[in-house]
Design a protein around this motif. Structure first.
Motif, PDB file in Angstrom:
ATOM      1  N   ASP A 101      63.523  74.734  67.813  1.00  0.00           N
ATOM      2  CA  ASP A 101      64.459  75.713  67.229  1.00  0.00           C
ATOM      3  C   ASP A 101      65.886  75.445  67.700  1.00  0.00           C
ATOM      4  OD1 ASP A 101      62.616  77.127  65.726  1.00  0.00           O
ATOM      5  OD2 ASP A 101      62.286  78.664  67.254  1.00  0.00           O
ATOM      6  N   ALA A 102      66.039  75.184  68.991  1.00  0.00           N
ATOM      7  CA  ALA A 102      67.377  74.989  69.549  1.00  0.00           C
ATOM      8  C   ALA A 102      68.064  73.754  68.961  1.00  0.00           C
ATOM      9  CB  ALA A 102      67.295  74.861  71.070  1.00  0.00           C
ATOM     10  N   HIS A 103      67.300  72.736  68.638  1.00  0.00           N
ATOM     11  CA  HIS A 103      67.897  71.493  68.158  1.00  0.00           C
ATOM     12  C   HIS A 103      68.047  71.423  66.640  1.00  0.00           C
ATOM     13  CE1 HIS A 103      68.351  69.134  71.851  1.00  0.00           C
ATOM     14  NE2 HIS A 103      67.344  69.870  72.289  1.00  0.00           N
ATOM     15  N   VAL A 104      67.051  71.875  65.904  1.00  0.00           N
ATOM     16  CA  VAL A 104      67.117  71.702  64.446  1.00  0.00           C
ATOM     17  C   VAL A 104      66.758  72.950  63.652  1.00  0.00           C
ATOM     18  CG1 VAL A 104      66.713  69.208  64.525  1.00  0.00           C
ATOM     19  CG2 VAL A 104      64.769  70.759  64.323  1.00  0.00           C
ATOM     20  N   GLY A 105      66.356  74.000  64.313  1.00  0.00           N
ATOM     21  CA  GLY A 105      65.919  75.201  63.597  1.00  0.00           C
ATOM     22  C   GLY A 105      66.986  75.791  62.705  1.00  0.00           C
ATOM     23  N   ALA A 106      68.180  75.965  63.244  1.00  0.00           N
ATOM     24  CA  ALA A 106      69.257  76.572  62.463  1.00  0.00           C
ATOM     25  C   ALA A 106      69.694  75.666  61.320  1.00  0.00           C
ATOM     26  CB  ALA A 106      70.448  76.901  63.364  1.00  0.00           C
ATOM     27  N   ALA A 107      69.698  74.355  61.566  1.00  0.00           N
ATOM     28  CA  ALA A 107      70.138  73.409  60.536  1.00  0.00           C
ATOM     29  C   ALA A 107      69.234  73.458  59.313  1.00  0.00           C
ATOM     30  CB  ALA A 107      70.186  71.997  61.106  1.00  0.00           C
ATOM     31  N   PHE A 108      67.954  73.733  59.536  1.00  0.00           N
ATOM     32  CA  PHE A 108      67.013  73.758  58.428  1.00  0.00           C
ATOM     33  C   PHE A 108      66.553  75.168  58.069  1.00  0.00           C
ATOM     34  CE2 PHE A 108      66.651  69.470  60.174  1.00  0.00           C
ATOM     35  CZ  PHE A 108      66.918  68.740  59.035  1.00  0.00           C
ATOM     36  N   GLY A 109      67.105  76.147  58.766  1.00  0.00           N
ATOM     37  CA  GLY A 109      66.770  77.532  58.453  1.00  0.00           C
ATOM     38  C   GLY A 109      65.325  77.889  58.739  1.00  0.00           C
ATOM     39  N   VAL A 110      64.758  77.326  59.805  1.00  0.00           N
ATOM     40  CA  VAL A 110      63.376  77.637  60.160  1.00  0.00           C
ATOM     41  C   VAL A 110      63.322  78.285  61.541  1.00  0.00           C
ATOM     42  CG1 VAL A 110      62.322  75.824  58.755  1.00  0.00           C
ATOM     43  CG2 VAL A 110      62.963  75.322  61.101  1.00  0.00           C
ATOM     44  N   ASP A 111      62.322  79.089  61.748  1.00  0.00           N
ATOM     45  CA  ASP A 111      62.079  79.746  63.032  1.00  0.00           C
ATOM     46  C   ASP A 111      60.704  79.287  63.518  1.00  0.00           C
ATOM     47  OD1 ASP A 111      61.843  81.407  65.231  1.00  0.00           O
ATOM     48  OD2 ASP A 111      61.500  83.218  64.052  1.00  0.00           O
ATOM     49  N   VAL A 112      60.666  78.126  64.161  1.00  0.00           N
ATOM     50  CA  VAL A 112      59.402  77.550  64.607  1.00  0.00           C
ATOM     51  C   VAL A 112      58.743  78.458  65.643  1.00  0.00           C
ATOM     52  CG1 VAL A 112      58.293  75.523  65.642  1.00  0.00           C
ATOM     53  CG2 VAL A 112      60.228  75.225  64.093  1.00  0.00           C
ATOM     54  N   SER A 113      59.540  79.044  66.539  1.00  0.00           N
ATOM     55  CA  SER A 113      58.975  79.943  67.553  1.00  0.00           C
ATOM     56  C   SER A 113      58.268  81.123  66.903  1.00  0.00           C
ATOM     57  CB  SER A 113      60.080  80.457  68.482  1.00  0.00           C
ATOM     58  OG  SER A 113      60.664  79.402  69.186  1.00  0.00           O
ATOM     59  N   GLY A 114      58.888  81.692  65.902  1.00  0.00           N
ATOM     60  CA  GLY A 114      58.270  82.809  65.188  1.00  0.00           C
ATOM     61  C   GLY A 114      56.971  82.394  64.515  1.00  0.00           C
ATOM     62  N   GLN A 115      56.961  81.186  63.948  1.00  0.00           N
ATOM     63  CA  GLN A 115      55.747  80.693  63.290  1.00  0.00           C
ATOM     64  C   GLN A 115      54.628  80.462  64.305  1.00  0.00           C
ATOM     65  OE1 GLN A 115      57.030  77.227  61.120  1.00  0.00           O
ATOM     66  NE2 GLN A 115      58.149  78.428  59.605  1.00  0.00           N
ATOM     67  N   VAL A 116      54.985  79.916  65.466  1.00  0.00           N
ATOM     68  CA  VAL A 116      53.977  79.687  66.514  1.00  0.00           C
ATOM     69  C   VAL A 116      53.431  81.025  67.006  1.00  0.00           C
ATOM     70  CG1 VAL A 116      53.651  78.868  68.894  1.00  0.00           C
ATOM     71  CG2 VAL A 116      54.824  77.431  67.223  1.00  0.00           C
ATOM     72  N   LEU A 117      54.316  81.997  67.235  1.00  0.00           N
ATOM     73  CA  LEU A 117      53.870  83.325  67.676  1.00  0.00           C
ATOM     74  C   LEU A 117      52.927  83.960  66.659  1.00  0.00           C
ATOM     75  CD1 LEU A 117      56.847  85.190  69.369  1.00  0.00           C
ATOM     76  CD2 LEU A 117      54.573  84.822  70.299  1.00  0.00           C
ATOM     77  N   GLU A 118      53.273  83.853  65.384  1.00  0.00           N
ATOM     78  CA  GLU A 118      52.415  84.418  64.332  1.00  0.00           C
ATOM     79  C   GLU A 118      51.040  83.740  64.324  1.00  0.00           C
ATOM     80  OE1 GLU A 118      52.778  87.050  62.326  1.00  0.00           O
ATOM     81  OE2 GLU A 118      54.746  87.493  63.155  1.00  0.00           O
ATOM     82  N   ALA A 119      51.031  82.406  64.454  1.00  0.00           N
ATOM     83  CA  ALA A 119      49.761  81.674  64.470  1.00  0.00           C
ATOM     84  C   ALA A 119      48.915  82.055  65.680  1.00  0.00           C
ATOM     85  CB  ALA A 119      50.021  80.167  64.451  1.00  0.00           C
ATOM     86  N   GLN A 120      49.573  82.174  66.844  1.00  0.00           N
ATOM     87  CA  GLN A 120      48.838  82.563  68.049  1.00  0.00           C
ATOM     88  C   GLN A 120      48.308  83.985  67.918  1.00  0.00           C
ATOM     89  OE1 GLN A 120      51.595  81.879  71.289  1.00  0.00           O
ATOM     90  NE2 GLN A 120      51.147  79.688  71.369  1.00  0.00           N
ATOM     91  N   ALA A 121      49.111  84.870  67.368  1.00  0.00           N
ATOM     92  CA  ALA A 121      48.684  86.258  67.199  1.00  0.00           C
ATOM     93  C   ALA A 121      47.482  86.334  66.270  1.00  0.00           C
ATOM     94  CB  ALA A 121      49.837  87.102  66.660  1.00  0.00           C
ATOM     95  N   GLU A 122      47.539  85.583  65.183  1.00  0.00           N
ATOM     96  CA  GLU A 122      46.424  85.585  64.236  1.00  0.00           C
ATOM     97  C   GLU A 122      45.150  85.039  64.887  1.00  0.00           C
ATOM     98  OE1 GLU A 122      45.237  83.412  60.057  1.00  0.00           O
ATOM     99  OE2 GLU A 122      47.346  83.939  60.370  1.00  0.00           O
ATOM    100  N   ALA A 123      45.302  83.958  65.670  1.00  0.00           N
ATOM    101  CA  ALA A 123      44.141  83.363  66.334  1.00  0.00           C
ATOM    102  C   ALA A 123      43.541  84.304  67.369  1.00  0.00           C
ATOM    103  CB  ALA A 123      44.538  82.046  66.993  1.00  0.00           C
TER     104      ALA A 123
END
Length: 187
Positions: A101-123
């Protein structure tokens, strides 16, 4: 026809500008890879008997057992070890996502941390918000001294090595200008 040509030239220049911005973002991929390679997440069981250090990609870098861990029944130790291992790997995945996220998240408009948290929560059958709130509670409280500790003069525990402080995060070059330019171009 001239107005159409001017419009096409302007669009082409805008496109070239975005390509240069993307190249600048990708130039820092080496730094991101170094940070990911160096990352570590440490988890300790609630009874402090098991410590697991995980790295990028779910790698396990270290497992430490205290004398108390070795006194547990095999199934209890296996359960403690597995739950501590899962927590360390999950924390490492979240740290890795934060680096991305810190390196490329903003440039591509993605929130990888949020996606990982959602995946972990679902699991785990919970919510991302609950995982965030539990993260600060995950580490056990410091061990309180007992009368035996004071009586025997053994205030420091010798069965566990002292935990090393985490390394400071590497200095990150300012790239806010690139982000502002990128975001402004998209408006």
């Amino acid at each position: 026809m001239s107005a159409e040509l001017d419009r096409l030239v302007a669009e082409f220049e805008k496109f070239q500008s975005r390509i240069k911005q993307a190249e600048a973002s990708f130039a820092k991929v080496g730094d991101m890879q170094d940070e990911v390679t160096a990352l570590e997440a440490t988890a300790m069981s609630p009874d402090r008997a098991v410590t697991v250090v995980a790295g990028a990609g779910g790698s396990v870098k270290d497992i430490r057992l205290t004398e108390a861990a070795l006194k547990q029944q095999p199934q209890q130790l296996a359960t403690t070890l597995l739950s501590t291992l899962h927590r360390a790997v999950a924390d490492a995945a979240l740290k890795q996502a934060g680096i991305v996220d810190a390196h490329v998240g903003a440039a591509f408009g993605v929130d990888v941390s949020g996606q990982v948290l959602e995946a972990q929560a679902e699991a785990m059958g919970t919510t991302a918000d609950e995982l965030k709130s539990n993260a600060s509670e995950a580490q056990p409280a410091p061990r309180r001294l007992s009368d035996d500790d004071l009586e025997h003069g053994d205030i420091l525990r010798h069965d566990e090595p002292p935990a090393a402080p985490p390394p400071p995060p590497p200095a990150k070059p300012a790239d806010d200008g690139v982000r502002r330019l990128w975001n402004h171009e998209e408006d």
